[in-house]
Design a protein around this motif. Structure first.
Motif, PDB file in Angstrom:
ATOM      1  N   ASN A 180      43.510  39.097  44.419  1.00 24.25           N
ATOM      2  CA  ASN A 180      42.289  39.023  43.629  1.00 24.25           C
ATOM      3  C   ASN A 180      42.046  40.328  42.867  1.00 24.25           C
ATOM      4  O   ASN A 180      41.798  40.321  41.653  1.00 24.25           O
ATOM      5  N   GLY A 201      38.998  35.632  41.281  1.00 27.04           N
ATOM      6  CA  GLY A 201      40.287  35.331  40.684  1.00 27.04           C
ATOM      7  C   GLY A 201      40.584  33.847  40.632  1.00 27.04           C
ATOM      8  O   GLY A 201      41.130  33.345  39.644  1.00 27.04           O
ATOM      9  N   GLY A 240      38.908  35.493  47.462  1.00 28.40           N
ATOM     10  CA  GLY A 240      39.544  35.348  46.157  1.00 28.40           C
ATOM     11  C   GLY A 240      38.713  34.610  45.134  1.00 28.40           C
ATOM     12  O   GLY A 240      39.239  34.190  44.092  1.00 28.40           O
TER      13      GLY A 240
END
Length: 307
Positions: A219, A299, A296
């Motif tokens: 990420n 991302g 994450g």
């Protein structure tokens, strides 16, 4: 009456044919036809093409391929070769350059992550060593169509952490292909060398699970790379999952345009098997999946991996 009925059927058939033709035209405009594969030519060193003035080696405008380990950069590098981009390699299996003459990428990246000045060492490698090594390290096919704006390409996945340095060293004159794969797959990759080499440099010893550490690096690095390059027209994101799907043709077209290739060879159009893509769906339990999605989140949303 019979004549009228036959005429009506004929009209309906004509209308159906017109509709089908319209549908076919729509598909054709979405994905351009591929170009025939040229006849395979004997391999020659790049010096041959330099002498024949077929590419400009003095321009020194590189294309750099980056991405988290396991993201699919090797497959993209192979595609770029088939599109006619000169590729510099140390490892003819992984298609990487290792920067061995300056101690490898690891100490450079650790220094960069610790905010130390590495420009002098890195520029010596990128500007002085790579170009002279082309003659020994790269062979191409005579029919390859070279981009007028790209002198050579090299694959160094971890260089995604060095983009500010690349900008300064190349004075902004470089292209970047950023290869992305779902971070949840990366979290379950057998290759966790980035975690072993770099996690503690940035985050220290925090006792996190290896999968969570991998997701955090995925990420951090992918989001940061995108922020550094997102407004640059010389930046292209390629999701490796798209190369394993019906979207492959459109992605290949974008790559071809990015390097000014004349088109996509027909041999590249076949969609390969997906392999281990999506393995996180079988390997992550509900608790782990929730944690990976949390770590994450930025991302995964940025690169289109969540609804």
């Amino acid at each position: 009456m019979l004549v009228v009925a036959i005429a009506a059927v004929f009209v309906v058939q004509i209308l159906c044919l017109v509709l089908l033709m319209d549908q076919d035209t729509t598909v054709a405009t979405a994905v351009a036809p591929c170009i025939p594969d040229a006849q395979q030519q004997p391999q020659r060193p790049l010096s041959y093409y330099h002498q024949q003035h077929k590419i400009n080696l003095d321009a020194k405008v590189p294309l750099v391929m980056v991405g988290t380990d396991g993201s699919g950069t090797r497959g993209v590098a192979a595609i770029l070769q088939q599109l006619g981009v000169p590729l510099v390699v140390d490892d003819f299996v992984q298609l990487d350059v290792h920067a061995a003459s300056i101690g490898g990428w690891t100490p450079l990246v650790r220094s960069a992550l610790s905010h130390k000045d590495i420009d002098a060492v890195l520029s010596q490698y990128l500007l002085r060593e790579l170009p002279p090594r082309w003659d020994q390290q790269y062979a191409t096919h005579e029919h390859a169509a070279m981009s007028p704006t790209v002198s050579f390409a090299f694959k160094a996945p971890i260089a995604m952490t060095l983009i500010p340095q690349l900008r300064r060293i190349f004075d902004g004159r470089f292209k970047l292909v950023h290869v992305v794969r779902d971070g949840r797959d990366i979290a379950f990759s057998d290759n966790q060398s980035p975690v072993n080499k770099y996690y503690e440099v940035v985050h220290g010893k925090d006792g996190s699970d290896t999968h969570c550490k991998a997701m955090r690096l995925w990420n951090d690095w992918n989001v940061q790379a995108h922020r550094w390059m997102r407004d640059d027209p010389n930046y292209l994101v390629v999701r490796s999952e798209d190369l394993m799907s019906p979207r492959r043709g459109a992605v290949l077209q974008r790559l071809a345009r990015f390097v000014d290739a004349p088109g996509v060879p027909c041999s590249l159009r076949e969609v390969p098997q997906r392999g281990s893509y999506g393995k996180w769906k079988q390997l992550a339990d509900a608790g782990m999946l929730q944690e990976l999605n949390r770590i994450g989140k930025e991302g995964l949303e940025l690169f289109g991996y969540v609804d």
